[in-house]
Scaffold this motif. Sequence first.
Motif, PDB file in Angstrom:
ATOM      1  N   ALA A   1       0.423   1.166 -16.012  1.00  0.00           N
ATOM      2  CA  ALA A   1       0.575   0.335 -14.672  1.00  0.00           C
ATOM      3  C   ALA A   1       1.554  -0.922 -14.952  1.00  0.00           C
ATOM      4  CB  ALA A   1      -0.878  -0.282 -14.523  1.00  0.00           C
ATOM      5  N   ILE A   2       2.011  -1.369 -13.899  1.00  0.00           N
ATOM      6  CA  ILE A   2       2.516  -2.677 -14.200  1.00  0.00           C
ATOM      7  C   ILE A   2       1.531  -3.682 -13.474  1.00  0.00           C
ATOM      8  CG2 ILE A   2       4.613  -4.070 -13.222  1.00  0.00           C
ATOM      9  CD1 ILE A   2       5.975  -1.795 -12.748  1.00  0.00           C
ATOM     10  N   LEU A   3       1.150  -4.633 -14.236  1.00  0.00           N
ATOM     11  CA  LEU A   3       0.265  -5.854 -13.693  1.00  0.00           C
ATOM     12  C   LEU A   3       1.129  -7.024 -13.585  1.00  0.00           C
ATOM     13  CD1 LEU A   3      -2.779  -5.220 -16.247  1.00  0.00           C
ATOM     14  CD2 LEU A   3      -2.404  -4.299 -14.273  1.00  0.00           C
ATOM     15  N   VAL A   4       0.904  -7.622 -12.387  1.00  0.00           N
ATOM     16  CA  VAL A   4       1.304  -8.928 -12.122  1.00  0.00           C
ATOM     17  C   VAL A   4       0.103  -9.977 -12.012  1.00  0.00           C
ATOM     18  CG1 VAL A   4       2.644 -10.228 -10.500  1.00  0.00           C
ATOM     19  CG2 VAL A   4       3.114  -8.034 -11.054  1.00  0.00           C
ATOM     20  N   ILE A   5       0.011 -11.132 -12.675  1.00  0.00           N
ATOM     21  CA  ILE A   5      -1.325 -11.905 -12.659  1.00  0.00           C
ATOM     22  C   ILE A   5      -0.685 -13.089 -12.215  1.00  0.00           C
ATOM     23  CG2 ILE A   5      -3.137 -12.907 -13.794  1.00  0.00           C
ATOM     24  CD1 ILE A   5      -2.864 -10.493 -16.055  1.00  0.00           C
TER      25      ILE A   5
ATOM     26  N   TRP B   1      -0.079   1.174 -10.524  1.00  0.00           N
ATOM     27  CA  TRP B   1      -0.442   2.051 -11.421  1.00  0.00           C
ATOM     28  C   TRP B   1       0.380   3.409 -11.150  1.00  0.00           C
ATOM     29  CZ3 TRP B   1      -3.918   1.658 -15.340  1.00  0.00           C
ATOM     30  CH2 TRP B   1      -4.732   0.608 -15.259  1.00  0.00           C
ATOM     31  N   TYR B   2       1.016   3.834 -12.151  1.00  0.00           N
ATOM     32  CA  TYR B   2       1.679   5.100 -11.980  1.00  0.00           C
ATOM     33  C   TYR B   2       0.845   6.313 -11.559  1.00  0.00           C
ATOM     34  CZ  TYR B   2       5.461   2.563 -13.738  1.00  0.00           C
ATOM     35  OH  TYR B   2       6.782   1.668 -14.091  1.00  0.00           O
ATOM     36  N   PRO B   3       1.454   7.345 -10.865  1.00  0.00           N
ATOM     37  CA  PRO B   3       0.576   8.385 -10.416  1.00  0.00           C
ATOM     38  C   PRO B   3       0.028   9.287 -11.558  1.00  0.00           C
ATOM     39  CG  PRO B   3       2.844   8.865  -9.674  1.00  0.00           C
ATOM     40  CD  PRO B   3       2.896   7.490 -10.618  1.00  0.00           C
ATOM     41  N   ARG B   4      -0.999   9.662 -11.205  1.00  0.00           N
ATOM     42  CA  ARG B   4      -1.843  10.705 -11.963  1.00  0.00           C
ATOM     43  C   ARG B   4      -2.509  11.665 -11.007  1.00  0.00           C
ATOM     44  NH1 ARG B   4      -5.461  10.432 -16.474  1.00  0.00           N
ATOM     45  NH2 ARG B   4      -4.213  12.401 -17.043  1.00  0.00           N
ATOM     46  N   GLY B   5      -2.064  12.758 -11.020  1.00  0.00           N
ATOM     47  CA  GLY B   5      -2.430  14.034 -10.110  1.00  0.00           C
ATOM     48  C   GLY B   5      -1.766  13.562  -8.614  1.00  0.00           C
ATOM     49  N   GLY B   6      -0.444  13.090  -8.875  1.00  0.00           N
ATOM     50  CA  GLY B   6       0.642  13.083  -7.809  1.00  0.00           C
ATOM     51  C   GLY B   6      -0.055  11.901  -7.072  1.00  0.00           C
ATOM     52  N   ILE B   7      -1.006  11.016  -7.224  1.00  0.00           N
ATOM     53  CA  ILE B   7      -1.327   9.705  -6.417  1.00  0.00           C
ATOM     54  C   ILE B   7      -1.281   8.579  -7.118  1.00  0.00           C
ATOM     55  CG2 ILE B   7      -3.162   8.763  -4.906  1.00  0.00           C
ATOM     56  CD1 ILE B   7      -4.078  11.850  -4.344  1.00  0.00           C
TER      57      ILE B   7
ATOM     58  N   PRO C   1       7.102  -1.078  -3.556  1.00  0.00           N
ATOM     59  CA  PRO C   1       6.151   0.225  -3.097  1.00  0.00           C
ATOM     60  C   PRO C   1       6.566   1.400  -4.152  1.00  0.00           C
ATOM     61  CG  PRO C   1       6.809  -1.108  -1.207  1.00  0.00           C
ATOM     62  CD  PRO C   1       7.716  -1.615  -2.397  1.00  0.00           C
ATOM     63  N   TYR C   2       5.639   2.163  -4.044  1.00  0.00           N
ATOM     64  CA  TYR C   2       5.809   3.316  -5.141  1.00  0.00           C
ATOM     65  C   TYR C   2       7.052   4.222  -4.230  1.00  0.00           C
ATOM     66  CZ  TYR C   2       5.578   7.447  -7.681  1.00  0.00           C
ATOM     67  OH  TYR C   2       5.810   8.463  -8.737  1.00  0.00           O
ATOM     68  N   ARG C   3       8.082   4.278  -5.050  1.00  0.00           N
ATOM     69  CA  ARG C   3       9.158   5.557  -4.959  1.00  0.00           C
ATOM     70  C   ARG C   3       9.670   6.027  -6.164  1.00  0.00           C
ATOM     71  NH1 ARG C   3      12.296   2.093  -0.656  1.00  0.00           N
ATOM     72  NH2 ARG C   3      10.914   2.287   1.018  1.00  0.00           N
ATOM     73  N   ALA C   4       8.582   6.606  -6.829  1.00  0.00           N
ATOM     74  CA  ALA C   4       8.978   7.077  -8.269  1.00  0.00           C
ATOM     75  C   ALA C   4       9.488   5.910  -9.066  1.00  0.00           C
ATOM     76  CB  ALA C   4       9.986   8.205  -8.084  1.00  0.00           C
ATOM     77  N   ARG C   5       8.669   4.931  -9.311  1.00  0.00           N
ATOM     78  CA  ARG C   5       8.681   3.798 -10.121  1.00  0.00           C
ATOM     79  C   ARG C   5       9.436   4.311 -11.154  1.00  0.00           C
ATOM     80  NH1 ARG C   5       3.140   2.044  -8.853  1.00  0.00           N
ATOM     81  NH2 ARG C   5       3.368   0.919  -6.839  1.00  0.00           N
TER      82      ARG C   5
END
Length: 149
Positions: free
Chosen positions: A57-61, A115-121, A145-149
């Motif tokens: 994941a990329i976290l932003v706090i 979070w990067y996808p697991r199981g395509g989501i 937004p997710y576009r193959a980060r």
Amino acid sequence: MTEESLQLGQPTPLPAGPHEARLDRVPNPHPDTDYLARFTVPEFTSLCPVTGQPDFAILVIDYVPDRWLVESKSLKLYLGAFRNHGAFHEDCTVGIAKTLVDLLGPRYLRIGGFWYPRGGIPIDVFWQTGAPPASVWLPDPGVPPYRAR
């Protein structure tokens, strides 16, 4: 807390898990001023609690401190300790935020877990304590937004 009790400036091994990690805090030098502090964690990892496979994941706090700041080395060690910790994305993201709120008592805190996808989501998780102070500039997290980060 004294400077000698901080992990900063001392060799400190990576904790085995987040529950073994120690987060340090230091006094805020500007407790009379509302400002935003941001930590971006581009390489956060944990383990899927079911399969044991790594999750990324990329976290932003973002937080507006009150009396305390989180000491950054201790935060790095705490977040690094998740690499061997099994938890769902939601638990990691919200748990980190709640731990920081308990430690710091900030005026405001928000976290975005991209979070990067697991199981395509991809599963993105967002949490905040409430509305930010009106005087604070709250920039976009900067993670598209997710576009193959």
